[in-house]
Design an enzyme around this catalytic site. Sequence first.
Site, PDB file in Angstrom:
ATOM      1  N   ARG A  81     141.141  39.748  63.534  1.00  0.00           N
ATOM      2  CA  ARG A  81     142.229  39.721  64.509  1.00  0.00           C
ATOM      3  C   ARG A  81     142.127  40.896  65.471  1.00  0.00           C
ATOM      4  O   ARG A  81     142.417  40.756  66.673  1.00  0.00           O
ATOM      5  CB  ARG A  81     143.583  39.724  63.790  1.00  0.00           C
ATOM      6  CG  ARG A  81     143.852  38.446  63.002  1.00  0.00           C
ATOM      7  CD  ARG A  81     145.261  38.430  62.454  1.00  0.00           C
ATOM      8  NE  ARG A  81     146.246  38.377  63.532  1.00  0.00           N
ATOM      9  CZ  ARG A  81     147.529  38.694  63.379  1.00  0.00           C
ATOM     10  NH1 ARG A  81     147.969  39.115  62.209  1.00  0.00           N
ATOM     11  NH2 ARG A  81     148.354  38.605  64.392  1.00  0.00           N
ATOM     12  N   HIS A 132     157.154  44.206  65.090  1.00  0.00           N
ATOM     13  CA  HIS A 132     156.282  43.810  63.982  1.00  0.00           C
ATOM     14  C   HIS A 132     155.086  44.732  63.815  1.00  0.00           C
ATOM     15  O   HIS A 132     154.111  44.381  63.150  1.00  0.00           O
ATOM     16  CB  HIS A 132     155.806  42.359  64.175  1.00  0.00           C
ATOM     17  CG  HIS A 132     156.924  41.362  64.146  1.00  0.00           C
ATOM     18  ND1 HIS A 132     156.864  40.129  64.769  1.00  0.00           N
ATOM     19  CD2 HIS A 132     158.152  41.422  63.572  1.00  0.00           C
ATOM     20  CE1 HIS A 132     157.999  39.485  64.575  1.00  0.00           C
ATOM     21  NE2 HIS A 132     158.794  40.248  63.846  1.00  0.00           N
ATOM     22  N   CYS A 140     148.088  55.083  55.682  1.00  0.00           N
ATOM     23  CA  CYS A 140     147.737  55.209  54.272  1.00  0.00           C
ATOM     24  C   CYS A 140     148.652  54.323  53.439  1.00  0.00           C
ATOM     25  O   CYS A 140     149.862  54.237  53.697  1.00  0.00           O
ATOM     26  CB  CYS A 140     147.862  56.670  53.829  1.00  0.00           C
ATOM     27  SG  CYS A 140     147.341  56.958  52.116  1.00  0.00           S
ATOM     28  N   CYS A 146     151.360  60.411  50.839  1.00  0.00           N
ATOM     29  CA  CYS A 146     150.464  60.920  51.875  1.00  0.00           C
ATOM     30  C   CYS A 146     151.103  60.775  53.258  1.00  0.00           C
ATOM     31  O   CYS A 146     151.242  61.737  53.997  1.00  0.00           O
ATOM     32  CB  CYS A 146     149.123  60.187  51.826  1.00  0.00           C
ATOM     33  SG  CYS A 146     147.975  60.668  53.135  1.00  0.00           S
ATOM     34  N   CYS A 212     141.754  56.571  53.688  1.00  0.00           N
ATOM     35  CA  CYS A 212     142.593  57.549  54.382  1.00  0.00           C
ATOM     36  C   CYS A 212     141.836  58.862  54.551  1.00  0.00           C
ATOM     37  O   CYS A 212     141.378  59.446  53.571  1.00  0.00           O
ATOM     38  CB  CYS A 212     143.874  57.778  53.593  1.00  0.00           C
ATOM     39  SG  CYS A 212     144.930  59.067  54.309  1.00  0.00           S
TER      40      CYS A 212
END
Length: 320
Positions: A81, A132, A140, A146, A212
Amino acid sequence: MASSTTTNPVINAADLASFHEHLKKSTRVLALLGAGLSASSGLPTFRGAGGLWRTHDATSLATPEAFNADPSLVWQFYSYRRHAALQAQPNPAHYALAKLARKMPGFQALSQNVDGLSQRVDHPPEQLQLLHGTLFEVRCTDRRGCGYSETNFIDPIVPALAIPTSGIDPSSDEARQARTDELQAKRQGNELDISNINVPLPSVATHSLPICPKCQKHLLRPGVVWFGESLPTQVLDNIDDFVEAGAIDMIMVIGTSAKVYPAAGYTEVARERGARVCVVNMDENDRPAGGWKEGDWFFKGDAAMLVPMLLEPVIGQIGS
């Protein structure tokens, strides 16, 4: 900007004139934006993702449970996407709304789109609320511990999520049809990626997915609102603050039926603040929540053509 082959919409001259007269007097305008805003950019809808995703139920991949069960599959879907959105180009409606935001401090847009096209035309971020989320924010999965997040337009976000291109059967009927579709799309000024036709999904190890960079422990995830998750509190607060700040001259409902709450409720809230309603949509059966009222406008057609025309008295012409 992407071009459009949609025929010119038939607009009632009196309606257009009355809209222009009201717009020129307006200082506070709210806009609800939906998928129809990006239709002319050639971007497939959420449920219309094709190619190697046509055998998957997109809605089943957009949940926290799906990500926990198979983060590789979900990340491949969102990588597709992201790729499709980056291949698409913003259309004149995106440019027109961004220009209106820069010229009208009292303009606020609430977008249901995650495609990043509004951001790519430098729509002022403080005047663009993303209900949205967006495909191009990642964060993360350890949100409370975090809390890392970043804007990321890299495609692919990690090498393992590159769109697969091997294994295509160029002689297949599907591949031939895809090439025909690609040529037609290019004639219309759009791009259509066919590299994923008949290609099996690769196996991507979890450790090859985006990690992350802050904690270097947990996976990153797309910064979109999945089914079952709460809408972003800050976005809702920002819109509430805008509504409560004073009278609203107009609410524009562009490319969305606005029948799903909370977005649907803003039409009635804006009316209570004095707003007149303008709907821009391809479907004349889509009506605002609460139905039509005297003084509303409905302009049927492609938002990419209509929105610049509607906003021209304030923003001037948008270059082709």
